[in-house]
Design a protein around this motif. Structure first.
Motif, PDB file in Angstrom:
ATOM      1  N   UNK A 156       0.824  -1.211   0.000  1.00  0.00           N
ATOM      2  CA  UNK A 156       0.000   0.000   0.000  1.00  0.00           C
ATOM      3  C   UNK A 156       0.852   1.252   0.000  1.00  0.00           C
ATOM      4  N   UNK A 157       1.955   1.206   0.751  1.00  0.00           N
ATOM      5  CA  UNK A 157       2.869   2.343   0.780  1.00  0.00           C
ATOM      6  C   UNK A 157       3.460   2.579  -0.612  1.00  0.00           C
ATOM      7  N   UNK A 158       3.853   1.496  -1.286  1.00  0.00           N
ATOM      8  CA  UNK A 158       4.413   1.620  -2.642  1.00  0.00           C
ATOM      9  C   UNK A 158       3.363   2.198  -3.593  1.00  0.00           C
ATOM     10  N   UNK A 159       2.123   1.675  -3.507  1.00  0.00           N
ATOM     11  CA  UNK A 159       1.055   2.178  -4.390  1.00  0.00           C
ATOM     12  C   UNK A 159       0.820   3.667  -4.172  1.00  0.00           C
ATOM     13  N   UNK A 160       0.776   4.069  -2.893  1.00  0.00           N
ATOM     14  CA  UNK A 160       0.564   5.476  -2.579  1.00  0.00           C
ATOM     15  C   UNK A 160       1.695   6.345  -3.102  1.00  0.00           C
ATOM     16  N   UNK A 161       2.915   5.840  -2.960  1.00  0.00           N
ATOM     17  CA  UNK A 161       4.097   6.585  -3.434  1.00  0.00           C
ATOM     18  C   UNK A 161       4.045   6.747  -4.953  1.00  0.00           C
TER      19      UNK A 161
END
Lengths: 116, 255
Positions: free
Chosen positions: B170-175
């Protein structure tokens, strides 16, 4: 081995790109003032777009449609939409485009230009 | 157009919920419930129909005639068709082999990742993992909450691993999809993402309660009442996370 894994991860990360289709450049450009006639309009997108749902029209700034060739994707490069246009009289024009990228999102936009 | 704009997130919600149930029953009960597979298949077909209308900028009725062409002539449609095929095979043959069912679930999730906002090999891989882990977490919780509470240690460990993976992906997607943290509050996509994040944190807190309080109480013979109640609350919150995710899938991210 570690270098190979790092290279792989970097190449994968580098391949990440914009999430939806958008204009990268156009000819004529937004707000351009043309002094010489053009034979075609071209719009380059940031990713391959779907031919079935991608098109463009040309009209004057008061909405009178200009007869053009059918807008179609460049067979050699499906990120480019091309549309043949007749010799344009002096005045202001608007290209209205719509495109769909791999994520299925419909994007629309306008490019305004004028001819001297 | 309005009906299509409504049908698209609604069908995506039911599709993801049915997928999650199948993940949960596959992992916890070693089986696939065919009504869930049927719901997933029908929701997928509806979402493809709605997507066709959105792409064409038309209503649902004219989009019906375009649907076969969309399925064949666009990358989005071909990915959707692969998902439909995976679900059909799952319904026909998935119950005979747990391994095959698992592979088909992974394949279905991959078809969804291909038609998502994700681009590039890394983006698609991460989106795929995110979908699988989210389905697994919700499925584990939902099956335990509403059907059968089995093997607490296995359930807790799997849910924790899924949660950790969801945080990372999720962090990667948000980034990838936001240009700046400020867009979490001043961009429509970011606002829905913030709501999803808040709900996710609430679900994670409920999960943590059961891991450290609820399940140990069950193990010490104090009954399953409170742990089951918390699991049910967690499953409802996770369904709200899925609803937020379904809305996000129809919005344009800023980056």
């Amino acid at each position: 081995m570690r270098q190979a894994i790092t290279a792989l991860l970097l190449s994968l990360a580098a391949s990440a790109a914009m999430a939806h289709a958008d204009i990268k450049q156009s000819v004529p450009a937004q707000g351009a003032v043309l002094k010489a006639p053009i034979q075609e309009v071209s719009i380059t997108f940031n990713e391959k777009v779907e031919a079935m749902f991608t098109s463009a029209t040309l009209s004057t700034d008061i909405g009178v449609a200009v007869q053009t060739g059918k807008a179609a994707l460049d067979p050699a490069n499906p990120t480019i939409l091309r549309m043949a246009v007749p010799v344009l009289a002096s005045g202001k024009y608007v290209i209205k485009w719509n495109a769909v990228g791999h994520d299925g999102h419909r994007r629309t936009g306008m490019i305004r230009f004028s001819v001297r | 157009m309005e009906a299509a704009g409504f049908l698209q997130p609604v069908s995506a919600f039911f599709l993801n919920a049915a997928f999650a149930w199948m993940c949960g029953s596959w992992f916890s009960l070693n089986t696939i419930h065919w009504p869930a597979a049927l719901a997933c298949l029908l929701s997928t077909l509806l979402s493809l129909w709605a997507a066709t209308a959105v792409m064409a900028g038309t209503g649902l009725a004219p989009a019906a005639a375009l649907l076969p062409h969309m399925l064949v002539d666009t990358a989005y449609g071909r990915a959707g068709l692969a998902g439909v095929a995976a679900m059909l095979i799952l319904m026909i043959a998935g119950r005979r082999s747990l391994l095959l069912a698992g592979l088909l679930l992974l394949g279905f999730a991959f078809s969804r990742a291909l038609a998502s906002h994700a681009t590039g090999s890394m983006g698609i891989l991460v989106a795929w993992l995110h979908l699988v882990l989210m389905g697994l977490w919700l499925g584990l919780v939902a099956v335990a909450a509403w059907l059968k509470l089995t093997d607490l240690r296995r359930l807790s460990s799997a849910a924790t691993v899924a949660l950790g993976g969801i945080v990372l992906t999720g962090f990667f997607n948000g980034w990838q999809r936001l240009q700046a943290p400020a867009q979490l509050i001043d961009h429509p996509y970011g606002v829905v993402l913030s709501v999803k994040l808040g709900l996710f944190l609430l679900a994670a807190a409920l999960g943590a309660y059961n891991r450290f309080v609820g399940f140990p109480a069950v193990a010490s013979g104090q009954g399953t009442g409170r742990a089951t109640l918390v699991l049910r609350l967690e499953s409802v919150v996770l369904l709200a996370v899925l609803a937020a995710a379904a809305v996000l899938a129809t919005q344009e991210p800023p980056a």
